[in-house]
Design an enzyme around this catalytic site. Sequence first.
Site, PDB file in Angstrom:
ATOM      1  N   ASN A  10       8.057 -71.469   1.116  1.00 49.28           N
ATOM      2  CA  ASN A  10       8.013 -71.324   2.577  1.00 49.28           C
ATOM      3  C   ASN A  10       9.108 -70.346   3.007  1.00 49.28           C
ATOM      4  O   ASN A  10      10.280 -70.708   3.043  1.00 49.28           O
ATOM      5  CB  ASN A  10       8.216 -72.719   3.201  1.00 49.28           C
ATOM      6  CG  ASN A  10       8.308 -72.681   4.708  1.00 49.28           C
ATOM      7  OD1 ASN A  10       8.015 -71.657   5.339  1.00 49.28           O
ATOM      8  ND2 ASN A  10       8.710 -73.805   5.297  1.00 49.28           N
ATOM      9  N   TRP A  11       8.712 -69.130   3.330  1.00 52.67           N
ATOM     10  CA  TRP A  11       9.702 -68.089   3.670  1.00 52.67           C
ATOM     11  C   TRP A  11      10.269 -68.275   5.069  1.00 52.67           C
ATOM     12  O   TRP A  11      11.211 -67.597   5.452  1.00 52.67           O
ATOM     13  CB  TRP A  11       9.067 -66.696   3.564  1.00 52.67           C
ATOM     14  CG  TRP A  11       8.596 -66.325   2.188  1.00 52.67           C
ATOM     15  CD1 TRP A  11       8.677 -67.094   1.050  1.00 52.67           C
ATOM     16  CD2 TRP A  11       7.963 -65.092   1.785  1.00 52.67           C
ATOM     17  NE1 TRP A  11       8.129 -66.416  -0.022  1.00 52.67           N
ATOM     18  CE2 TRP A  11       7.687 -65.182   0.401  1.00 52.67           C
ATOM     19  CE3 TRP A  11       7.599 -63.934   2.457  1.00 52.67           C
ATOM     20  CZ2 TRP A  11       7.071 -64.152  -0.314  1.00 52.67           C
ATOM     21  CZ3 TRP A  11       6.978 -62.907   1.752  1.00 52.67           C
ATOM     22  CH2 TRP A  11       6.720 -63.010   0.383  1.00 52.67           C
ATOM     23  N   LYS A  12       9.655 -69.136   5.856  1.00 52.69           N
ATOM     24  CA  LYS A  12      10.051 -69.347   7.259  1.00 52.69           C
ATOM     25  C   LYS A  12      10.121 -68.004   8.000  1.00 52.69           C
ATOM     26  O   LYS A  12       9.348 -67.093   7.689  1.00 52.69           O
ATOM     27  CB  LYS A  12      11.361 -70.136   7.330  1.00 52.69           C
ATOM     28  CG  LYS A  12      11.278 -71.438   6.515  1.00 52.69           C
ATOM     29  CD  LYS A  12      12.398 -72.403   6.749  1.00 52.69           C
ATOM     30  CE  LYS A  12      12.213 -73.613   5.863  1.00 52.69           C
ATOM     31  NZ  LYS A  12      13.235 -74.621   6.059  1.00 52.69           N
ATOM     32  N   HIS A  94       5.526 -79.602   9.562  1.00 50.60           N
ATOM     33  CA  HIS A  94       6.884 -79.340   9.061  1.00 50.60           C
ATOM     34  C   HIS A  94       7.883 -79.880  10.079  1.00 50.60           C
ATOM     35  O   HIS A  94       7.656 -79.802  11.290  1.00 50.60           O
ATOM     36  CB  HIS A  94       7.078 -77.831   8.846  1.00 50.60           C
ATOM     37  CG  HIS A  94       8.340 -77.529   8.102  1.00 50.60           C
ATOM     38  ND1 HIS A  94       9.569 -77.542   8.720  1.00 50.60           N
ATOM     39  CD2 HIS A  94       8.570 -77.261   6.793  1.00 50.60           C
ATOM     40  CE1 HIS A  94      10.510 -77.278   7.808  1.00 50.60           C
ATOM     41  NE2 HIS A  94       9.921 -77.101   6.633  1.00 50.60           N
ATOM     42  N   GLU A  96      10.535 -78.769  11.239  1.00 50.28           N
ATOM     43  CA  GLU A  96      10.986 -77.797  12.250  1.00 50.28           C
ATOM     44  C   GLU A  96       9.939 -77.686  13.372  1.00 50.28           C
ATOM     45  O   GLU A  96      10.290 -77.497  14.535  1.00 50.28           O
ATOM     46  CB  GLU A  96      11.254 -76.432  11.584  1.00 50.28           C
ATOM     47  CG  GLU A  96      12.519 -76.491  10.744  1.00 50.28           C
ATOM     48  CD  GLU A  96      12.540 -75.531   9.557  1.00 50.28           C
ATOM     49  OE1 GLU A  96      11.755 -74.581   9.519  1.00 50.28           O
ATOM     50  OE2 GLU A  96      13.365 -75.776   8.651  1.00 50.28           O
ATOM     51  N   GLU A 166       9.532 -84.396   2.639  1.00 55.20           N
ATOM     52  CA  GLU A 166      10.715 -83.579   2.881  1.00 55.20           C
ATOM     53  C   GLU A 166      11.706 -84.368   3.733  1.00 55.20           C
ATOM     54  O   GLU A 166      11.586 -84.382   4.980  1.00 55.20           O
ATOM     55  CB  GLU A 166      10.340 -82.302   3.635  1.00 55.20           C
ATOM     56  CG  GLU A 166       9.420 -81.397   2.867  1.00 55.20           C
ATOM     57  CD  GLU A 166       9.599 -79.941   3.304  1.00 55.20           C
ATOM     58  OE1 GLU A 166       9.969 -79.128   2.444  1.00 55.20           O
ATOM     59  OE2 GLU A 166       9.394 -79.639   4.488  1.00 55.20           O
ATOM     60  N   GLY A 172      17.464 -77.338   3.923  1.00 52.48           N
ATOM     61  CA  GLY A 172      18.399 -76.260   4.245  1.00 52.48           C
ATOM     62  C   GLY A 172      19.854 -76.676   4.242  1.00 52.48           C
ATOM     63  O   GLY A 172      20.714 -75.956   4.730  1.00 52.48           O
ATOM     64  N   SER A 211      16.036 -78.426  -0.213  1.00 54.62           N
ATOM     65  CA  SER A 211      17.066 -77.842  -1.070  1.00 54.62           C
ATOM     66  C   SER A 211      16.712 -77.845  -2.559  1.00 54.62           C
ATOM     67  O   SER A 211      17.583 -78.042  -3.415  1.00 54.62           O
ATOM     68  CB  SER A 211      18.419 -78.527  -0.837  1.00 54.62           C
ATOM     69  OG  SER A 211      18.842 -78.313   0.501  1.00 54.62           O
ATOM     70  N   GLY A 232      12.139 -73.812   0.363  1.00 53.21           N
ATOM     71  CA  GLY A 232      12.475 -72.940   1.483  1.00 53.21           C
ATOM     72  C   GLY A 232      13.414 -71.841   1.025  1.00 53.21           C
ATOM     73  O   GLY A 232      12.994 -70.827   0.460  1.00 53.21           O
ATOM     74  N   GLY A 233      14.714 -72.050   1.221  1.00 55.27           N
ATOM     75  CA  GLY A 233      15.724 -71.025   0.938  1.00 55.27           C
ATOM     76  C   GLY A 233      15.563 -70.355  -0.426  1.00 55.27           C
ATOM     77  O   GLY A 233      15.619 -69.122  -0.531  1.00 55.27           O
TER      78      GLY A 233
END
Length: 251
Positions: A10-12, A94, A96, A166, A172, A211, A232-233
């Site tokens: 997930n590049w966001k 998600h 967010e 998650e 993150g 993470s 993600g990151g």
Amino acid sequence: MVRKSLVAGNWKMNGTRQSSAELVSLIREAAPFRCDTVVFPPAIYIEHVSGLLNSTSVLIGAQNVNSNDHGAHTGEISPTMIKELGCSYCLVGHSERRMVYGESSKNIAAKFGALITHQITPILCIGETIEQRKAGQTEQVVEDQLSAILEAFVPGDLSLAVIAYEPIWAIGTGETASPSVAGEVHGFIREMIRERDYDLAEGMRILYGGSVNPDNAAALMAETDIDGALVGGASLKASDFIEICNVTGRN
Ligand code: PGA
């Protein structure tokens, strides 16, 4: 039943057209992996990245979708549109989107249903906040988020989906749920699905997200009920993402 593992990146809201092309060309060179692999670029880069991934085993997904097919929804993107660009997956629920953009269980169920209608695999994200965990409410929160979907769809439709557990406190933050803590919640989720339908539960892929990095991925993936990762990151760094894919492989 053997579930094929899946790594989703997930590049966001990150990167440029140029950096997306560089990232995906390195992933492309390293593919195929033993796991299924899918990347989720920002919507505006989907077409570009999709072209670069053409005829590779790496699939493409969208980070968000509107539940309507078309109409007066300024700024929104429909399931038909993402499908036309080659998306076979889409994230739904998600944290967010739930917390920053106020998506309700009702919105999430509508999006989930629209994706099923268009045969796009929804990755349904669920998970608790740190306060909820400390208050011993993890199972209740996960149960509420999951049952909103399990009760609204028949097993035949649900079988297209993937679940991602998650824990919000791990997203993150660099803080990961330990394999046993994550494994326990994954077991709880599978049991909930089993109560709905035995075969559905056996086939359902349940990813862990929060993470995930090359140092913790192998231990997490060794848990029986963890079938892959939503990253993600670390999905923005080609070498990290490739390494996570390389240690995630159950055929
Ligand atoms: P993270 O994000 O790997 O950066 O924690 C995971 C996610 O939000 O899906």
